[in-house]
Design a protein around this motif. Structure first.
Motif, short mmCIF file in Angstrom:
data_model
loop_
_atom_site.label_atom_id
_atom_site.label_comp_id
_atom_site.label_asym_id
_atom_site.label_seq_id
_atom_site.Cartn_x
_atom_site.Cartn_y
_atom_site.Cartn_z
N PRO A 26 0.83 -1.22 0.00
CA PRO A 26 0.00 0.00 0.00
C PRO A 26 0.86 1.26 0.00
CG PRO A 26 -0.80 -1.59 1.61
CD PRO A 26 0.52 -2.11 1.13
N PHE A 27 0.35 2.31 -0.65
CA PHE A 27 1.06 3.57 -0.74
C PHE A 27 0.89 4.30 0.58
CE2 PHE A 27 1.23 8.10 -2.12
CZ PHE A 27 2.53 8.10 -2.61
N TRP A 28 2.03 4.65 1.20
CA TRP A 28 1.95 5.29 2.52
C TRP A 28 1.36 6.68 2.39
CZ3 TRP A 28 4.57 9.28 5.33
CH2 TRP A 28 5.38 10.11 4.53
N GLY A 29 0.73 7.15 3.41
CA GLY A 29 0.18 8.50 3.41
C GLY A 29 0.64 9.27 4.63
N HIS A 30 0.74 10.57 4.48
CA HIS A 30 1.11 11.38 5.63
C HIS A 30 -0.04 11.33 6.64
CE1 HIS A 30 2.22 14.81 8.11
NE2 HIS A 30 3.40 14.84 7.51
N PRO A 31 0.22 10.92 7.88
CA PRO A 31 -0.90 10.72 8.83
C PRO A 31 -1.71 11.97 9.09
CG PRO A 31 1.24 10.60 9.95
CD PRO A 31 1.52 10.59 8.47
N LEU A 223 10.31 2.04 17.48
CA LEU A 223 10.72 3.33 16.93
C LEU A 223 10.08 3.52 15.56
CD1 LEU A 223 12.34 5.91 16.79
CD2 LEU A 223 14.35 4.58 16.10
N PRO A 224 8.91 4.16 15.50
CA PRO A 224 8.31 4.48 14.20
C PRO A 224 8.90 5.80 13.69
CG PRO A 224 6.78 4.99 15.99
CD PRO A 224 8.05 4.54 16.63
N THR A 225 9.54 5.80 12.53
CA THR A 225 10.24 7.00 12.10
C THR A 225 10.59 6.94 10.62
OG1 THR A 225 12.16 8.40 12.58
CG2 THR A 225 12.52 6.04 12.63
N THR A 226 10.79 8.12 10.04
CA THR A 226 11.43 8.20 8.73
C THR A 226 12.93 8.00 8.93
OG1 THR A 226 9.75 9.76 8.00
CG2 THR A 226 11.79 9.65 6.71
N LEU A 227 13.56 7.19 8.11
CA LEU A 227 14.96 6.82 8.33
C LEU A 227 15.88 7.85 7.72
CD1 LEU A 227 14.77 2.95 7.81
CD2 LEU A 227 14.38 4.32 9.86
N ARG A 253 12.28 -2.71 17.27
CA ARG A 253 11.52 -2.76 16.02
C ARG A 253 11.49 -1.36 15.43
NH1 ARG A 253 9.98 -5.34 11.54
NH2 ARG A 253 7.75 -5.17 11.07
N ILE A 254 12.05 -1.20 14.24
CA ILE A 254 12.10 0.09 13.57
C ILE A 254 11.09 0.08 12.42
CG2 ILE A 254 13.53 1.73 12.29
CD1 ILE A 254 15.94 0.67 13.80
N LEU A 255 10.11 0.97 12.47
CA LEU A 255 9.05 1.05 11.47
C LEU A 255 9.28 2.26 10.59
CD1 LEU A 255 5.97 0.41 13.80
CD2 LEU A 255 7.40 -1.29 12.65
N PHE A 283 7.78 1.80 4.25
CA PHE A 283 6.88 2.65 5.01
C PHE A 283 5.67 1.84 5.46
CE2 PHE A 283 9.11 6.15 2.82
CZ PHE A 283 9.41 6.91 3.92
N VAL A 284 5.26 2.05 6.69
CA VAL A 284 4.15 1.30 7.28
C VAL A 284 2.95 2.22 7.38
CG1 VAL A 284 3.37 0.00 9.30
CG2 VAL A 284 5.78 -0.10 8.59
N PRO A 285 1.78 1.82 6.85
CA PRO A 285 0.57 2.64 7.02
C PRO A 285 0.36 2.98 8.50
CG PRO A 285 0.14 0.85 5.50
CD PRO A 285 1.50 0.59 6.07
N TRP A 286 -0.15 4.18 8.72
CA TRP A 286 -0.23 4.68 10.09
C TRP A 286 -1.00 3.74 11.00
CZ3 TRP A 286 -4.37 6.30 13.19
CH2 TRP A 286 -3.98 6.91 14.38
#
Length: 855
Positions: A26-31, A223-227, A253-255, A283-286
């Motif tokens: 799935p295409f990630w979206g800005h939350p 840690l959910p983050t942009t790398l 776990r790095i998301l 990228f993981v959907p929110w």
């Protein structure tokens, strides 16, 4: 801006992606984009969204999103080399300008919302602006700071100056600005933007429909983050390397995904952490990320301090807080502004060893970690989406109708004889919102004479609550007041003898002049130095002021009787004007009690908090209940202790924010801190407040969401702001009831005055009893470790136990009784009320009146 409730169609422009499930993965979206769109759709607003999507689309209607049309361009986000930034910004700007111009000619929008980055994207709304459609600029990031940090630019760099000018132009061009934190709002205000045009909508999300989480049995760090380098995943990985020996089952776990991914994978392999560190495929959907976060043991926010990280209040902080996940976080100003030290495990940015130490502490102390998570949620309660959503909707002119308003607290259960607000038909207080109109909250530093309207409810008619027919007229009350005013100090009568002026001068302390609320320079210096001064030195300093303080005082001490004489003189004049020998009235206290007796305790330090149970035991052993007021952000609050106190019949209140002498430094500082105080008041389900050091300002304090306050006193020359209200009884100050303390504080009694017995307390109680007043004392568990101070206090309680005619009540009970007595339409409507009669004394010129119980 459009009037509230008129917005039905919104055009939204954002270079951020909008989520799509039509591709695999799935295409990630800005939350935040997804959140804003969903909120508007939920309120029946049609949304046309111009954004980035996995495929080019024009007017596409996503399934399950009635009312939404998407106009998207495919754009792969690239961050390196830096040249890609202006290229991508320019491409999307041209796309948005083309689409928005075409849509604006064909359709009529009520509002256009444009998100940054970049700032100049707001000018894509040129055509709607020409058609007089309001433009809302949603500022997620401060472009100058972000550009300087990303490209390592100095303040004089031409590129940075260009970006700064574009930002100023964009902010000025928009009709209204939304941003994500108070810190960003202040920065934009410092750059010349009118602060009234800025609305704060934080990076929080609706979480109410989530089922209960099931936490992992082994330690899982999330840690959910942009790398990218700024977000510090490398610091988290190095911390795991230090923790794996003590916690062999630990997992990080790095998301997320980003340009730094390959370096992070290489670092993981270099440190031999493949079994302990895992990465999501991309990228993981929110929603999926939230589900993973909920299973974690501890969250991590390892943002690097690079000049921009200091400004961030990221999504992940809000997620951890509102999911009640304990977390370790880089110590950054924008986060510290919202979360005190007892609500999050702070470490220095970039310090892997410090992060490891904090994670280890949280893992070894799960109960303290749980309480930390609860404190974090209380501290940020106002940033939850349920609170933030109405602000977002109002900024766009959308009426919030689908959510019920936040529930107000239930009243504290009253004793059997005391009515609650519902049984009396009284209105519950409303949460504090904007400062009430007419209040002078300017940078005058407490130089205003005050607002007479704050004290207008405290008329002699409300004080005496006379019964019977005919009722005295307003003219008769005015004549009685004028005649009785001679009993008051001359300084209280300089503005005239009308009741509003007299109340402002007495209860409002206006007789001490317009600068009364302002601390002297010496005291401001003292409070600046006090954190480093030893206690023996503070005692010496306070004792040195003893003689000069009492000599300078305009009021008598320890007994100031002139306001008492004034009230008695008023009713004596009323008897004369009415030609009556007696008058019935509602007695001051329930069930005919002679006077009220209220015990309060301020818990100033963590040491004092550790002594609360012992002090509660002392009170209970003598048959008394009391209230304990805790400093919200000076030490970790013991929530279990507070629950235990309530179960035992005690009360919990708030004693300021930090107890650092800075709460009333300026009106701006007070209002900033008042927002945080109100969060703690709501989170602790408290009804009352006392300001540290009895610093006070009745006008500024209208911003507090409280039922009652304890910061004023009848007379006390030894306090930092001396003076007093002269009143032995509760009284109304605007939106809350004031319960002034009427017995000298324990610290002053034992440490300043060197009293070794409760003599002064008991003598004052005799005077209060004679006049049906309220004996309210404030003591501190912090000081009761001293055997002499404790002996004075216990001797006092023993003496009070021997007196059977007082009403020992909690402050909230007294406040509700006094308010109910004032508003009761008849004696029958007030449970516990007793009818008394009052008669003039035989002495013609006496101001003393004999009062006796009826029957």
């Amino acid at each position: 801006m459009p009037p509230l409730g008129t917005t039905r169609r919104v055009l939204m422009v954002s270079q951020h992606p909008y989520a799509s499930h039509e591709t695999q993965p799935p295409f990630w979206g800005h939350p935040n984009v997804s959140r804003n769109v969903a909120e508007l759709l939920a309120h029946g607003v049609e949304v046309d969204l111009v954004c980035t999507t996995p495929r080019v689309c024009y007017g596409r209607r996503p399934p399950g999103r009635a009312g939404l049309r998407v106009y998207g361009i495919r754009m792969k986000e690239r961050r390196s080399p830096a040249l890609w930034y202006p290229v991508q910004y320019a491409v999307f700007f041209l796309w948005a300008l083309f689409v928005v111009s075409g849509l604006a000619w064909r359709r009529r929008y009520d509002v256009v919302q444009v998100d940054n980055v970049p700032d100049f994207l707001v000018f894509s709304a040129l055509v709607p602006r020409l058609r007089r459609v309001p433009v809302i600029f949603f500022v997620f990031e401060l472009m100058p700071e972000m550009t300087a940090a990303r490209l390592h630019l100095g303040p004089d760099d031409l590129r940075l100056r260009l970006v700064s000018r574009l930002q100023r132009a964009a902010l000025a061009w928009a009709d209204r600005v939304i941003t994500v934190s108070e810190r960003l709002r202040r920065i934009m205000g410092e750059r010349g933007l009118d602060a009234t045009r800025i609305t704060v909508v934080p990076n929080s999300h609706p979480l109410g429909d989530l089922p209960a989480a099931v936490r992992s049995r082994t330690p899982v760090l999330i840690l959910p983050t942009t790398l990218i380098g700024r977000y510090g995943a490398q610091v988290a990985i190095r911390a795991v390397a230090e923790l794996r020996h003590e916690w062999p089952d630990i997992t990080l776990r790095i998301l997320g995904d980003g340009e730094y991914r390959s370096r992070l994978v290489a670092l993981t392999e270099e440190l031999g952490l493949q079994r302990h560190v895992s990465f999501s495929p991309g990228f993981v959907p929110w929603r999926q990320a939230v589900e993973e976060v909920r299973q974690a043991t501890i969250g991590i926010v390892p943002i690097i301090s690079d000049g921009y990280g200091e400004l961030m209040l990221p999504n992940k902080v809000c997620e951890f807080v509102f999911l009640e996940i304990p977390f370790a976080c880089s110590r950054l100003p924008s986060i510290e502004e919202h979360l005190p030290a007892d609500a999050v495990a702070y470490f220095e940015p970039g310090d892997a060893a410090g992060l490891a130490a904090q994670i280890g502490w949280l893992l070894r102390n799960p109960e303290q970690a749980r309480q930390q998570a609860q404190r974090a949620r209380r501290a940020m309660a106002d940033l939850e989406w349920e609170s933030a959503s109405p602000r977002y909707l109002r900024a766009l002119g959308v009426a919030s109708t689908s959510r019920p308003p936040a529930a107000t607290r239930e009243p504290v259960p009253p004793p059997m004889f005391l009515p609650d607000a519902k049984s009396l038909g009284l209105r519950r207080r409303q949460p504090a919102g904007p400062v009430p109109p007419g209040l002078s909250l300017t940078e005058g530093e407490g130089t205003s004479l005050g607002d007479p309207g704050l004290f207008a409810a405290n008329t002699p008619a409300a004080f005496w609550r006379l019964l019977g027919e005919p009722e005295p007229t307003a003219a008769q009350w005015a004549a009685a007041v004028t005649a009785a005013a001679v009993e008051l100090p001359e300084t209280a009568r300089v503005a005239g003898d009308d009741i509003q002026a007299l109340l402002l001068k007495t209860l409002g302390e206006g007789q001490f002049g317009p600068g009364h609320w302002r601390l002297s320079r010496a005291l401001r210096l003292y409070y600046g130095l006090r954190p480093v001064l030893p206690r023996w030195l503070t005692v010496i300093l306070r004792r040195s002021r003893r003689r000069s303080a009492s000599a300078r005082s305009a009021l008598n001490w320890p007994i100031e009787d002139r306001y008492v004489r004034f009230q008695w003189a008023v009713v004596q004049q009323m008897l004369r004007l009415l030609g009556r020998t007696t008058l019935p009235f509602i007695h001051f206290w329930p069930d005919g009690h002679q006077y009220a007796f209220v015990l309060t305790h301020d818990v100033e330090t963590a040491i004092g908090q550790g002594r609360v149970r012992a002090l509660a035991d002392i009170d209970a052993s003598h048959g008394f209940r009391s209230s304990f007021n805790f400093v919200a952000e000076r030490y970790p609050l013991d929530l279990d202790l507070m629950g235990e106190l309530r179960e035992r019949g005690f009360e919990v209140g708030v004693h300021g924010l930090k107890h650092d002498g800075q709460l009333f430094r300026s009106s701006h500082e007070f209002l900033r801190r008042a927002e945080r105080i109100n969060r703690h008041v709501r989170a602790l389900d408290a009804a009352g407040f006392r300001a540290p050091c009895t610093h006070r300002n009745p006008e500024w304090m209208q911003a507090l969401d409280i039922e009652y306050d304890l910061s004023f006193f009848d007379t006390d020359p030894f306090e930092p702001i001396p003076g007093g209200t002269m009143s032995l009884w509760p009284f109304q100050i605007g939106r809350f009831l004031e319960l002034p303390y009427t017995l000298v504080q324990d610290y002053t009694l034992s440490s300043v005055l060197n009293e070794a017995s409760p003599r002064l307390w008991l003598e004052k109680v005799d005077f209060i009893r004679q006049h049906y007043g309220m004996a309210l004392v404030n003591t501190h568990p912090d000081y009761l470790s001293d055997p002499g101070t404790r002996r004075v206090y216990t001797t006092f309680l023993e003496a009070m136990r021997a007196r059977s005619d007082s009403w020992n009540a909690l402050p909230s009970e007294v406040a509700r009784w006094w308010r109910a007595r004032r508003e009761a339409v008849s004696i029958a409507s007030l449970p516990g009320a007793v009818q008394n009669t009052i008669s003039a004394s035989e002495a013609v010129n006496s101001t003393r009146v004999n009062v006796s119980l009826a029957g």
